[in-house]
Enzyme design. Structure first.
Site, PDB file in Angstrom:
ATOM      1  N   GLY A   1       0.731  -1.255   0.000  1.00 47.17           N
ATOM      2  CA  GLY A   1       0.000   0.000   0.000  1.00 47.17           C
ATOM      3  C   GLY A   1       0.760   1.305   0.000  1.00 47.17           C
ATOM      4  O   GLY A   1       0.118   2.356  -0.009  1.00 47.17           O
TER       5      GLY A   1
ATOM      6  N   CYS B   1      -1.118   3.534  -5.551  1.00 48.22           N
ATOM      7  CA  CYS B   1      -1.780   2.400  -4.900  1.00 48.22           C
ATOM      8  C   CYS B   1      -2.816   2.911  -3.910  1.00 48.22           C
ATOM      9  O   CYS B   1      -2.547   3.838  -3.144  1.00 48.22           O
ATOM     10  CB  CYS B   1      -0.749   1.535  -4.170  1.00 48.22           C
TER      11      CYS B   1
ATOM     12  N   GLY C   1       2.693   2.717  -2.330  1.00 46.43           N
ATOM     13  CA  GLY C   1       2.991   3.297  -3.633  1.00 46.43           C
ATOM     14  C   GLY C   1       2.159   4.527  -3.956  1.00 46.43           C
ATOM     15  O   GLY C   1       1.044   4.707  -3.456  1.00 46.43           O
TER      16      GLY C   1
END
Length: 348
Positions: A181, A186, A183
């Site tokens: 998570g 993301c 990114g």
């Protein structure tokens, strides 16, 4: 239900404490690392930064460019075997030794991986990549791939806790990819409520991996060169970058013209854009867990990677690390509530 009370930290929560240094110049810092991998026994030398296996980052063109800097590229998994054959035919040994062959965990993926790896003995890295590395199926798949490729370097992920790092290494992974998570494109943490602050994940997973002779990749969460250095300082053996390398000539993204300016489309690999392109749309039983953005076209990636590596070299001089491998030993993080002075805006 239980709650863990210990505070977990991301890159924005810390800074390096400077330390006495005998280095006179950033040019004295050696960023090259040499690894011997646990299961394959392979030896590798290079700069342990990796372009992410996203189809708007991890392209063949990116691999050719970054290999000139000793940097790796995890090639996205949507190239065909024929695409790989064409690439292998034209690529030199240095480039082939700096790429990872990405794969999912289906039987079709396994067969494709066998076909690609058969193209050249100089392809030595396999990156088994699924969003939820806590699946028992991933452990079984790592065992299957290890049995088929005993002398190849296998990376598997993604996970964020030491217990699963240990299980994947014991199953046959040389390297474990760490990050859920963090990114820039993301949205898993928003859609699912699942995740782990990236710096703490790296620190804890590195400790688990190194205890078994394995390695980790810190995957995601880096927004600037200082974050890359913090990942290495926290114990990451490799650092994987997506957004920082997106938007370039070599990235492979779609170029969009808007108001006379050029932009490049960049999206998460669990986004609606990715699923529309590769899976015929978002399946009825799931939600998209990524966003799509337009990045101003940034030209060649060479200047960007030089800036990133230059920043890491500078970090090393501030803490007295003559080599990248010394950085984690020289690292003391301080907790902070601020990072930079934004009175004139953030650095572009």
């Amino acid at each position: 239900m239980r709650i863990e009370q210990e505070l977990k930290l991301g890159f924005k929560d810390v800074l390096f404490r400077p330390k006495r240094s005998t280095l006179k110049s950033r040019s004295q810092v050696n960023l090259t690392r040499e690894f011997t991998f646990k299961h394959s026994g392979r030896q590798w030398s290079g700069v342990p930064v990796i372009a992410a296996n996203m189809d708007s980052v991890g392209s063949f063109e990116m691999a050719k460019a970054l290999s000139q800097h000793g940097v790796m590229t995890a090639i996205h998994k949507h190239y065909t075997v024929q695409d790989w054959a064409d690439f292998v035919k034209d690529a030199d040994s240095e480039t082939l030794n700096k790429v990872m062959v990405s794969t999912g965990t289906s039987e079709a993926d396994f067969q494709k991986t066998k076909d690609v790896m058969a193209l050249s003995d100089e392809l030595i890295f396999i990156c088994i990549d699924i969003a939820n590395g806590y699946s028992e199926h991933l452990v079984q798949y790592v065992q299957q791939v290890r049995a088929a490729f005993p002398d190849k370097v296998i990376s598997a992920g993604n996970v964020v806790t030491g217990d699963m790092v240990e299980e994947l290494i014991l199953a046959g992974a040389d390297i474990v990819k760490v990050g859920i998570g963090p990114g820039s494109v993301c949205t898993t943490r928003v859609k699912t409520g699942v995740g782990y602050p990236q710096l703490s994940a790296i620190i804890e997973c590195a400790d688990a991996a190194h205890g078994l002779g394995g390695r980790i990749i810190g995957d995601g969460g880096c927004a600037c060169a200082g974050d890359v250095a913090k990942a290495f300082g926290g114990g990451a053996d490799f650092v994987m970058l997506g957004g920082m390398l997106a938007g370039h000539e070599e990235s492979g993204g779609e170029i969009v013209l808007k108001d006379g300016e050029s932009y490049m489309k960049f999206y998460g690999m669990s986004s609606k854009s990715a699923m529309d392109k590769h899976s015929g749309g978002v399946a009825g039983y799931r939600a998209a867990e990524g966003k799509t953005v337009l990045l101003p076209y940034r030209g060649s990636v060479h200047g960007t990677i030089q800036d990133i590596l230059g920043g890491v070299r500078s970090t090393c001089t501030y803490v007295g690390a003559a080599e990248l491998r010394e950085l984690t030993k020289r690292t003391t993080f301080i907790r902070v509530l601020e990072q930079e002075n934004n009175v004139f805006g953030k650095e572009k």
